[in-house]
Enzyme design. Sequence first.
Site, short mmCIF file in Angstrom:
data_model
loop_
_atom_site.label_atom_id
_atom_site.label_comp_id
_atom_site.label_asym_id
_atom_site.label_seq_id
_atom_site.Cartn_x
_atom_site.Cartn_y
_atom_site.Cartn_z
N LYS A 9 60.05 -11.80 15.85
CA LYS A 9 60.19 -10.34 15.74
C LYS A 9 61.39 -9.90 16.58
O LYS A 9 61.46 -10.24 17.76
CB LYS A 9 58.91 -9.68 16.26
CG LYS A 9 59.00 -8.21 16.51
CD LYS A 9 58.28 -7.79 17.80
CE LYS A 9 58.97 -8.30 19.05
NZ LYS A 9 58.61 -7.62 20.31
N ASP A 140 51.93 -5.72 19.37
CA ASP A 140 52.93 -6.21 18.41
C ASP A 140 52.32 -6.94 17.22
O ASP A 140 53.03 -7.29 16.28
CB ASP A 140 53.89 -7.19 19.10
CG ASP A 140 54.90 -6.48 19.97
OD1 ASP A 140 55.01 -5.25 19.88
OD2 ASP A 140 55.60 -7.17 20.74
O1 C5P Z 1 49.70 -5.50 23.80
P1 C5P Z 1 50.31 -6.62 24.59
O2 C5P Z 1 49.29 -7.60 25.08
O3 C5P Z 1 51.43 -7.28 23.89
O4 C5P Z 1 50.95 -5.92 25.87
C1 C5P Z 1 51.17 -6.59 27.09
C2 C5P Z 1 51.35 -5.56 28.20
O5 C5P Z 1 52.58 -4.86 27.98
C3 C5P Z 1 50.29 -4.48 28.25
O6 C5P Z 1 49.20 -4.88 29.03
C4 C5P Z 1 51.04 -3.32 28.86
O7 C5P Z 1 51.12 -3.47 30.27
C5 C5P Z 1 52.45 -3.49 28.33
N1 C5P Z 1 52.69 -2.66 27.13
C6 C5P Z 1 52.88 -1.30 27.26
N2 C5P Z 1 53.13 -0.54 26.15
C7 C5P Z 1 53.21 -1.10 24.93
C8 C5P Z 1 53.04 -2.50 24.77
C9 C5P Z 1 52.78 -3.26 25.89
O8 C5P Z 1 52.82 -0.75 28.37
N3 C5P Z 1 53.46 -0.33 23.86
#
Ligand code: C5P
Length: 288
Positions: A9, A140
């Site tokens: 991605k 994602d």
């Molecule tokens: O959703 P994912 O596990 O990929 O996200 C990892 C971390 O990245 C989350 O725990 C958060 O701290 C941060 N994040 C965020 N805003 C997003 C995506 C991720 O703050 N839109």
Amino acid sequence: MIEYQAAAKINLALRVTGRRDDGYHCLDTLVTFTEFGDVIRVEQANDISLKVEGPFVEELSNNRDNLVLKAARLLEQAARDRGINVPGASIYLNKQLPIASGIGGGSADAAAVLKALCDLWRINPVSVDLKEIALQLGADVPMCLYSKPLTATGIGEKIEPVALAELNIVLINSGVHISTPDIFNALARTGSPALPPVGFQYSNDELLDWLQNTENDLQAPAIGLAPEIQTVLNTLMETDMCQFARMSGSGATCFGLYSSFEQAKSAANDIGQRNPDWWCVASKTIST
Ligand code: C5P
């Protein structure tokens, strides 16, 4: 046996437009995907198991925390909750994408396994609300389910298709690891305006113009935490015919765009020869 490609991605541009009460950040991002990626294969079995091969196998935990296994178990549970009895699956992952590197490797694997298991287990994705399962696995994962050019808002789950042509791209990762939450926490501000609209079937030049007028808001904080990301960007920009270079997602992988695939391949070879420890790949993006 069912096989799905788990495409990398690429966040061509990313603005952080706000922050939710739960700490997640609101984004506006233009995303495309590359032909290069991981490969997921699934076969019918009595229980769920995972075998991983490939250059990044050692960095990946082959246990219950693995996003691929989590995805399989969530889908299995969702099916059972709806009275659909599913057998197990033996899952094979060929891990070609660097781990935790801003190009959604883990998210792409999770999305690919959800699609593959729906095929294998003959589950209608709508009947188990596959998009909701994807979002539970990570912000994602829904966009990786779609895996074609798109814009995403919300925390990444509100997806709109975009008509984008194929791009010739080089991906570089120097091996530096930075944590996504650390990058978000290092952001100076979270109130960027929405991205300008992306025109229908932009030509390459129109897209380049659009890119020059946008940014990845996470790039500056990432360089602050890992200055060698700037070295990677400079190295890409210094290659012959590089049209544009930027970091993807929360990094540290950076991409360069080239007008031909030959130029992209030659840039990736050149950078790889001069930096043998760096991961360098030339690919094409998946067009609409
Ligand atoms: O959703 P994912 O596990 O990929 O996200 C990892 C971390 O990245 C989350 O725990 C958060 O701290 C941060 N994040 C965020 N805003 C997003 C995506 C991720 O703050 N839109």
